[in-house]
Design a protein around this motif. Sequence first.
Motif, PDB file in Angstrom:
ATOM      1  N   GLN A  35       0.937  -1.258  -0.008  1.00 30.29           N
ATOM      2  CA  GLN A  35       0.093   0.002   0.070  1.00 30.29           C
ATOM      3  C   GLN A  35       0.846   1.313  -0.159  1.00 30.29           C
ATOM      4  O   GLN A  35       0.550   2.352  -0.544  1.00 30.29           O
ATOM      5  N   LEU A  36       1.824   1.426   0.776  1.00 29.68           N
ATOM      6  CA  LEU A  36       2.946   2.311   0.724  1.00 29.68           C
ATOM      7  C   LEU A  36       3.547   2.814  -0.633  1.00 29.68           C
ATOM      8  O   LEU A  36       3.563   3.735  -0.964  1.00 29.68           O
ATOM      9  N   ALA A  38       2.315   2.165  -3.356  1.00 35.74           N
ATOM     10  CA  ALA A  38       1.133   2.159  -4.393  1.00 35.74           C
ATOM     11  C   ALA A  38       0.704   3.801  -4.035  1.00 35.74           C
ATOM     12  O   ALA A  38       0.130   4.430  -4.962  1.00 35.74           O
ATOM     13  N   ASP A  39       0.995   4.130  -2.869  1.00 36.48           N
ATOM     14  CA  ASP A  39       0.697   5.489  -2.491  1.00 36.48           C
ATOM     15  C   ASP A  39       1.675   6.619  -2.530  1.00 36.48           C
ATOM     16  O   ASP A  39       2.404   6.467  -1.652  1.00 36.48           O
ATOM     17  N   GLU A  40       1.654   7.416  -3.368  1.00 33.89           N
ATOM     18  CA  GLU A  40       2.673   8.481  -3.463  1.00 33.89           C
ATOM     19  C   GLU A  40       2.781   9.510  -1.993  1.00 33.89           C
ATOM     20  O   GLU A  40       1.833   9.812  -1.647  1.00 33.89           O
ATOM     21  N   GLY A  41       3.911   9.312  -1.415  1.00 33.75           N
ATOM     22  CA  GLY A  41       3.894   9.972  -0.194  1.00 33.75           C
ATOM     23  C   GLY A  41       3.717   9.446   0.967  1.00 33.75           C
ATOM     24  O   GLY A  41       4.149   9.576   1.937  1.00 33.75           O
ATOM     25  N   GLY A  42       3.237   7.893   0.835  1.00 33.41           N
ATOM     26  CA  GLY A  42       2.855   7.387   1.967  1.00 33.41           C
ATOM     27  C   GLY A  42       3.777   6.814   2.741  1.00 33.41           C
ATOM     28  O   GLY A  42       3.523   6.680   3.936  1.00 33.41           O
ATOM     29  N   VAL A  43       5.114   6.772   2.355  1.00 32.36           N
ATOM     30  CA  VAL A  43       6.181   6.238   2.793  1.00 32.36           C
ATOM     31  C   VAL A  43       6.311   7.225   3.994  1.00 32.36           C
ATOM     32  O   VAL A  43       6.769   6.879   4.965  1.00 32.36           O
ATOM     33  N   GLU A  44       6.377   8.549   3.499  1.00 34.55           N
ATOM     34  CA  GLU A  44       6.678   9.610   4.628  1.00 34.55           C
ATOM     35  C   GLU A  44       5.656   9.706   5.477  1.00 34.55           C
ATOM     36  O   GLU A  44       5.818  10.191   6.905  1.00 34.55           O
ATOM     37  N   LYS A  45       4.206   9.121   5.278  1.00 39.77           N
ATOM     38  CA  LYS A  45       3.109   9.514   6.361  1.00 39.77           C
ATOM     39  C   LYS A  45       3.295   8.230   7.217  1.00 39.77           C
ATOM     40  O   LYS A  45       2.824   8.531   8.448  1.00 39.77           O
ATOM     41  N   THR A  46       3.766   7.124   6.889  1.00 39.58           N
ATOM     42  CA  THR A  46       3.493   6.076   7.676  1.00 39.58           C
ATOM     43  C   THR A  46       5.003   5.263   7.842  1.00 39.58           C
ATOM     44  O   THR A  46       5.564   4.888   6.958  1.00 39.58           O
ATOM     45  N   MET A  47       5.600   5.650   9.056  1.00 38.39           N
ATOM     46  CA  MET A  47       6.784   5.197   9.449  1.00 38.39           C
ATOM     47  C   MET A  47       6.818   3.766   9.878  1.00 38.39           C
ATOM     48  O   MET A  47       6.184   3.482  10.786  1.00 38.39           O
ATOM     49  N   LEU A  48       7.701   2.930   9.400  1.00 32.48           N
ATOM     50  CA  LEU A  48       7.968   1.677   9.756  1.00 32.48           C
ATOM     51  C   LEU A  48       9.221   1.507  10.966  1.00 32.48           C
ATOM     52  O   LEU A  48      10.310   1.731  10.517  1.00 32.48           O
ATOM     53  N   PHE A  49       8.741   1.240  12.478  1.00 32.97           N
ATOM     54  CA  PHE A  49       9.724   1.396  13.398  1.00 32.97           C
ATOM     55  C   PHE A  49      10.297  -0.111  13.346  1.00 32.97           C
ATOM     56  O   PHE A  49       9.599  -1.036  13.161  1.00 32.97           O
ATOM     57  N   SER A  50      11.649  -0.080  13.925  1.00 37.15           N
ATOM     58  CA  SER A  50      12.116  -1.502  14.178  1.00 37.15           C
ATOM     59  C   SER A  50      11.606  -1.698  15.736  1.00 37.15           C
ATOM     60  O   SER A  50      11.410  -1.011  16.544  1.00 37.15           O
ATOM     61  N   ALA A  51      11.643  -3.249  15.835  1.00 35.71           N
ATOM     62  CA  ALA A  51      11.369  -3.594  17.313  1.00 35.71           C
ATOM     63  C   ALA A  51      12.515  -3.120  18.180  1.00 35.71           C
ATOM     64  O   ALA A  51      12.172  -2.894  19.345  1.00 35.71           O
ATOM     65  N   LYS A  52      13.667  -3.309  17.631  1.00 33.64           N
ATOM     66  CA  LYS A  52      15.001  -2.847  18.725  1.00 33.64           C
ATOM     67  C   LYS A  52      14.573  -1.422  19.084  1.00 33.64           C
ATOM     68  O   LYS A  52      14.981  -0.989  20.046  1.00 33.64           O
ATOM     69  N   GLU A  53      14.259  -0.444  18.207  1.00 33.30           N
ATOM     70  CA  GLU A  53      14.119   0.902  18.312  1.00 33.30           C
ATOM     71  C   GLU A  53      13.083   1.115  19.325  1.00 33.30           C
ATOM     72  O   GLU A  53      13.297   1.870  20.205  1.00 33.30           O
TER      73      GLU A  53
END
Length: 316
Positions: A35-36, A38-53
Amino acid sequence: MIATYTLYKVVKKRRNKKRQEKFFKRNGGLLLQHQLSADEGGVEKTMLFSAKELNKASDGFNENRILGQGGQGTVYKGMLTDGRIVAIKKSKKVDENQLGQFINEVVLLSQINHKNVVKLLGCCLETEVPLLVYEFIPNGTLFTLIHNGNNEELPLTWNLRLRIAIELKGLLAIWIQNISSQANLQRKVMFTAGVVLAELLTRQKPISSAATDEDSNLSLATRFLISMEQDSLRNILDPELINQGNEQEITAVAKLAQRCLNLNGKKRPTMKEVAIGLESMKLSSVQSTIPENFQSPSHIEGESVVFSDNKLYMDN
């Protein structure tokens, strides 16, 4: 010994990585990535955080970091590496049959930028249960304002409650724009709106022990509907609202909440109708045929999160 320890660390790291990849797929990570992309700019709006972080940010999800707990999960206070203070919600396990809806809601919530909605910053799907990361609101939530006693600096007057209800109109407008084609999610939002209105009217928690044993296991929504059907709104209404001279407005909001909580989703009002209904509360007088003292509200034809200074958690 050094070689053995090094090999152990390498094997453990690989196992953790495979385990995280397994959780990522199970929690809908691949669907979210699709989905990210396919959605322009979606990566900036939805951040994927790591489990470690997030584990580091919450000090290993230390009990001392717990901000609150509810039916949907536990919320922890955390600090990211860039210094931002956040609220990390450790959700309950997601039903694999509803992963599509879960991911759609995550994407939708991440794109909402409204003064009254706590911002969803991102999520982590490589843990056993999904982690949602929200902006941190230091002054508490709408839940706190309603349920944690009287605040001398901000008393919960009817005018304030009505203002909060009217603010829902703006939030509903956002949902209308973003999910007009998702009927199931619309119905879920209307349940949410009805519960908030019922909380404002009764100052009771959505799920809590009631005053009597007979209905102690019933949710607020159920108890509120029963009171409306039995023409006994006064019995569940917050005592502070009785005899304040706002009977018409209070009854109008109660009727709207009743419609939003209708057990038959098809009979609930549309979000546009709710928005119009709340907007009408701004009028100096509310047209109503309801007799005084909250009698017979259910007989009229057609009637069947985290907030701070206006902030409200829109929870998926």
